[in-house]
Design a protein around this motif. Structure first.
Motif, mmCIF file in Angstrom:
data_model
loop_
_atom_site.group_PDB
_atom_site.id
_atom_site.type_symbol
_atom_site.label_atom_id
_atom_site.label_comp_id
_atom_site.label_asym_id
_atom_site.label_seq_id
_atom_site.Cartn_x
_atom_site.Cartn_y
_atom_site.Cartn_z
ATOM 1 N N UNK A 295 -2.137 13.898 -3.084
ATOM 2 C CA UNK A 295 -1.057 14.851 -3.307
ATOM 3 C C UNK A 295 -1.590 16.020 -4.129
ATOM 4 N N UNK A 296 -1.122 17.219 -3.800
ATOM 5 C CA UNK A 296 -1.555 18.415 -4.509
ATOM 6 C C UNK A 296 -0.587 18.893 -5.566
ATOM 7 N N UNK B 174 -1.307 1.847 -7.234
ATOM 8 C CA UNK B 174 -1.602 2.704 -8.391
ATOM 9 C C UNK B 174 -1.531 4.162 -7.946
ATOM 10 N N UNK B 175 -0.935 5.006 -8.798
ATOM 11 C CA UNK B 175 -1.005 6.455 -8.609
ATOM 12 C C UNK B 175 -1.860 6.999 -9.747
ATOM 13 N N UNK B 176 -2.929 7.718 -9.390
ATOM 14 C CA UNK B 176 -3.786 8.373 -10.364
ATOM 15 C C UNK B 176 -3.355 9.831 -10.377
ATOM 16 N N UNK B 177 -2.815 10.287 -11.533
ATOM 17 C CA UNK B 177 -2.125 11.569 -11.573
ATOM 18 C C UNK B 177 -2.579 12.454 -12.725
ATOM 19 N N UNK B 178 -2.738 13.743 -12.441
ATOM 20 C CA UNK B 178 -3.012 14.737 -13.473
ATOM 21 C C UNK B 178 -1.703 15.090 -14.176
ATOM 22 N N UNK C 224 -7.781 -5.527 -1.954
ATOM 23 C CA UNK C 224 -7.848 -4.073 -2.081
ATOM 24 C C UNK C 224 -6.716 -3.556 -2.949
ATOM 25 N N UNK C 225 -7.052 -2.555 -3.739
ATOM 26 C CA UNK C 225 -6.046 -1.848 -4.520
ATOM 27 C C UNK C 225 -5.797 -0.528 -3.814
ATOM 28 N N UNK C 226 -4.551 -0.272 -3.459
ATOM 29 C CA UNK C 226 -4.181 0.956 -2.761
ATOM 30 C C UNK C 226 -3.854 2.032 -3.789
ATOM 31 N N UNK C 227 -4.582 3.159 -3.705
ATOM 32 C CA UNK C 227 -4.468 4.220 -4.702
ATOM 33 C C UNK C 227 -4.048 5.529 -4.057
ATOM 34 N N UNK C 228 -3.116 6.221 -4.715
ATOM 35 C CA UNK C 228 -2.731 7.582 -4.349
ATOM 36 C C UNK C 228 -3.285 8.509 -5.426
ATOM 37 N N UNK C 229 -3.991 9.559 -5.026
ATOM 38 C CA UNK C 229 -4.530 10.553 -5.953
ATOM 39 C C UNK C 229 -3.602 11.759 -5.994
ATOM 40 N N UNK C 230 -3.266 12.224 -7.208
ATOM 41 C CA UNK C 230 -2.404 13.395 -7.357
ATOM 42 C C UNK C 230 -3.052 14.364 -8.347
#
Length: 164
Positions: free
Chosen positions: A44-45, A61-65, A12-18
Motif C-alpha cells: 500500500x502507498x 502482519x501489516x508493516x506500516x510507516x 508462512x506469515x502473510x505480510x502487507x507493506x504500507x
C-alpha cells in the motif's frame, strides 16, 4: 496459499507493506523474501489503501510507516485494529524517538522498528506473530537523547495536523 506443518500450524506469515515510497517497499520486500516463511501479500502507498488492502487480503502482519499521505499511520493503525483485531501491526519508521513509538503503540501497534534497524524487521515479525511486543534497539534510546522537536512532531501526528 499458506503452507502448514503436520500439526496444521501455518508456516508462512502473510505480510502487507504500507509505505508511500515505492522503491523502499521494493527493498523491504527483498529483505523479507530472504526469509522463507514470510510472504509479502500486498503493498500500500498510503494509509487508506493499507486499511482497504487489509480488509481484502487479511494479512497476519501489516508493516506500516507513520508518515503517509491520505491517512497517517496512527489513524490507520487505529482503524485496522478496530476492524481487524487479529491483524497485528508493526511500525517501520525513520524516526527513532520513543514518543512516536508510544503514540503508535497506544493506537494498537505491537512493534516498532526503525528503518536504520531494517535487518531487525524479520525478527520483529516473528516476535509479534508469536504474541510478543517488539521494540527496535534504536528506539530504546535514553530519554536524554530525545529532543523537543521529537515531542512536537509526535504531538502533530496525534493531533492529525501537518508537521512543520
Amino acid at each position: 496459499m499458506r503452507q502448514s506443518d503436520k500439526g496444521g500450524r501455518n508456516l508462512n506469515c502473510r505480510v502487507l507493506l504500507a509505505d508511500d515510497h515505492q522503491p523502499f517497499r521494493e527493498a523491504v520486500r527483498k529483505l523479507l523474501q530472504r526469509h522463507g516463511h514470510i510472504e509479502v501479500v500486498g503493498e500500500a502507498g498510503d494509509g487508506i489503501q493499507a486499511v482497504e488492502l487489509t480488509r481484502t487480503l487479511l494479512p497476519d502482519i501489516v508493516v506500516m510507516d507513520i508518515r503517509m499521505p491520505r491517512l497517517n499511520g496512527i489513524d490507520a493503525v487505529a482503524q485496522l485494529r478496530a476492524a481487524h483485531p487479529a491483524v497485528k501491526v508493526i511500525v517501520f519508521s525513520a524516526n527513532a524517538a520513543a514518543i512516536f513509538a508510544s503514540a503508535m503503540l497506544a493506537a494498537g501497534a505491537r512493534g516498532y522498528v526503525t528503518k536504520s534497524d531494517a535487518e531487525e524487521l524479520p525478527q520483529a515479525i516473528f516476535a509479534v506473530l508469536a504474541g510478543n511486543a517488539y521494540m527496535s534497539t534504536e528506539v530504546a534510546a535514553p530519554p536524554g537523547e530525545r529532543t523537543a522537536q521529537d515531542a512536537v512532531s509526535a504531538a502533530a501526528l496525534v493531533r492529525k495536523t501537518p508537521l512543520p
